[in-house]
Design an enzyme around this catalytic site. Structure first.
Site, short mmCIF file in Angstrom:
data_model
loop_
_atom_site.label_atom_id
_atom_site.label_comp_id
_atom_site.label_asym_id
_atom_site.label_seq_id
_atom_site.Cartn_x
_atom_site.Cartn_y
_atom_site.Cartn_z
N LYS A 333 0.83 -1.21 0.00
CA LYS A 333 0.00 0.00 0.00
C LYS A 333 0.86 1.26 0.00
O LYS A 333 0.39 2.33 -0.38
CB LYS A 333 -0.95 0.00 1.20
CG LYS A 333 -2.11 -0.98 1.08
CD LYS A 333 -3.07 -0.84 2.26
CE LYS A 333 -4.29 -1.75 2.11
NZ LYS A 333 -3.94 -3.18 2.28
N PHE A 398 -13.29 -2.84 7.98
CA PHE A 398 -14.16 -2.25 9.00
C PHE A 398 -15.30 -3.22 9.31
O PHE A 398 -15.82 -3.89 8.43
CB PHE A 398 -14.74 -0.93 8.50
CG PHE A 398 -13.82 0.25 8.64
CD1 PHE A 398 -12.67 0.20 9.41
CD2 PHE A 398 -14.12 1.44 8.00
CE1 PHE A 398 -11.84 1.30 9.54
CE2 PHE A 398 -13.29 2.55 8.12
CZ PHE A 398 -12.16 2.48 8.89
#
Length: 423
Positions: A333, A398
């Site tokens: 990332k 999440f």
């Protein structure tokens, strides 16, 4: 994946901030070329670092198709098409219900949604464009791919936050392994670089500011200097086939999808917990029939947030240890940003490229690892010329959904080799 049908990866398609072909992505991983740059997102009044796909997608679509498709669906359509072409395929009509499509996405057509809501709420418009709902819906990318490529079997859209496309890939593999289908196009797409999405993450205090020296270095997973995540856009798809089907058509096998684990933290809507991540890792290893010591590379979820990286590092240590003999770990990332629902799919491609290209991609810009994130880090320079037989990817979303995938150069069990497709 037990003694059932082996699952072969026979095609890859990817469009992401570090490349719009598999070869470009591999070169970027080897050279640690960042795809993060400065963007603006009106009406927000400051600039942001973001992972941007260097491709204008609209010219690839007819005017009639384009009215149904936000940039997110366009990225999905192109990456899915490229994966099928890489596998030597175009349409799957002849397979009927034996072909499936599994898709991960979180935000749908966010740019179209933002434009429509602005017209309604700010400009006084009383109705949207007649095609808006189609362009906004989360399953739009899957629907378009199904129609365009004649995929008549199960078409599932997964929405498990940042683990969405990993779950899509894993569930596709399960369906093949269990004999429900013979082939699947599996992956995900995301185009979250709109003001509405950026403002939402900024409201959570989760976004990294632009690096003061070089915007390309704004995302610093595992680093003592990390300051938050950087959003990115893109799409990636794999063609998965049963070994029997791939052998029958003489397909090239790039690797095997050997293990899949999925587990929930059941802890908190936004704060991760190591127990769920550890469970996903252990499930994937058990599914693959591997010990932790048999994994050669792990692509971590690590987004660069202060809390998330520490929790994930703890989970990885609990499974693999942290010393120099433990699994080499990196987070790519730092180069491409966080692609939300497409993150798992893009990072699955990274794991596959570790195997097919013989590289251990480093975590870029990791000059000073945080001691609280102690692992066997690959830092600052990717290693080339390594024989990588097994690679894993971990994704954490999440709400607590965690997915781990294991890819292998070859079937682990000698009695499976008779099912191997041509190479």
């Amino acid at each position: 994946m037990t003694d059932k049908e082996m699952v072969a990866v026979t095609g890859i398609g990817i469009l992401c901030p570090i490349g719009v072909t598999v070869a470009e992505v591999a070169a970027s991983l080897k050279g640690l070329r960042s795809g993060i740059r400065r963007i603006e997102a009106p009406p927000l009044q400051r600039a942001y670092p973001a992972g941007v796909v260097d491709l204008e997608t609209e010219p690839f679509f007819s005017r009639l198709d384009a009215v149904y498709l936000d940039r997110c669906q366009q990225l999905a359509a192109l990456a899915g098409r490229n994966a099928l072409a890489d596998a030597g395929l175009e349409r799957l009509d002849a397979l009927g219900a034996r072909a499936g499509l599994y898709y991960g996405n979180v935000n749908g057509g966010s740019s179209r949604a933002q434009a429509d809501y602005r017209q309604l709420l700010c400009d006084g418009q009383q109705a949207t464009n007649p095609f808006s709902i189609i362009a906004i819906m989360h399953n739009g990318g899957a629907a378009y791919l199904s129609i365009r490529h004649g995929i008549a079997g199960p078409v599932h859209t997964h929405g498990g936050a940042c683990a969405a496309s990993g779950a899509a890939i894993g569930e596709a593999a399960r369906a093949i392994r269990d004999g429900h289908i013979d082939i699947a196009l599996a992956g995900g797409a995301e185009a979250p670089l709109s003001a509405a999405i950026l403002a939402g993450f900024e409201g959570m205090r989760a976004l990294a500011p632009m690096d003061a020296v070089d915007v390309a270095q704004s995302c610093k997973p595992f680093s003592s200097a990390r300051s938050g995540l950087v959003l990115g856009e893109g799409a990636a798809f794999l063609v998965l086939e049963s070994a029997t089907h791939a052998r029958r058509r003489g397909a090239r096998c790039l690797a095997w999808l050997q293990g899949y684990g999925i587990a929930s933290d059941c802890h908190h809507m936004a704060a991760p917990h190591a127990a769920g991540q550890e469970a996903a890792l252990r499930q994937a290893l058990s599914d693959a029939g591997l010990a932790p010591s048999q994994v050669d590379y792990l692509n971590a979820h690590a987004t660069g947030t202060r809390g998330g990286d520490v929790v994930e590092a703890s989970a990885i240590r609990s499974v693999f240890g942290a010393g120099s003999a433990s699994v080499p770990v990196s987070s790519t990332k730092a180069l491409h940003g966080h692609l939300l629902g497409a993150a798992s799919a893009v990072e699955s491609v990274v794991a596959l490229l570790a195997i097919t290209e013989g590289i251990l991609p480093a975590t870029a810009f990791l000059d000073q690892p945080d001691p609280a994130c102690a692992l066997n880090h690959l830092t600052n320079k990717s290693l080339h010329g390594h024989a990588i037989d097994r690679a894993m990817s971990l994704s954490c979303g999440f709400g607590g959904t965690n997915v781990a995938l294991v890819f292998s150069r070859y079937p682990e069990k000698p009695n499976q080799s008779a099912n191997a497709p041509g190479t």
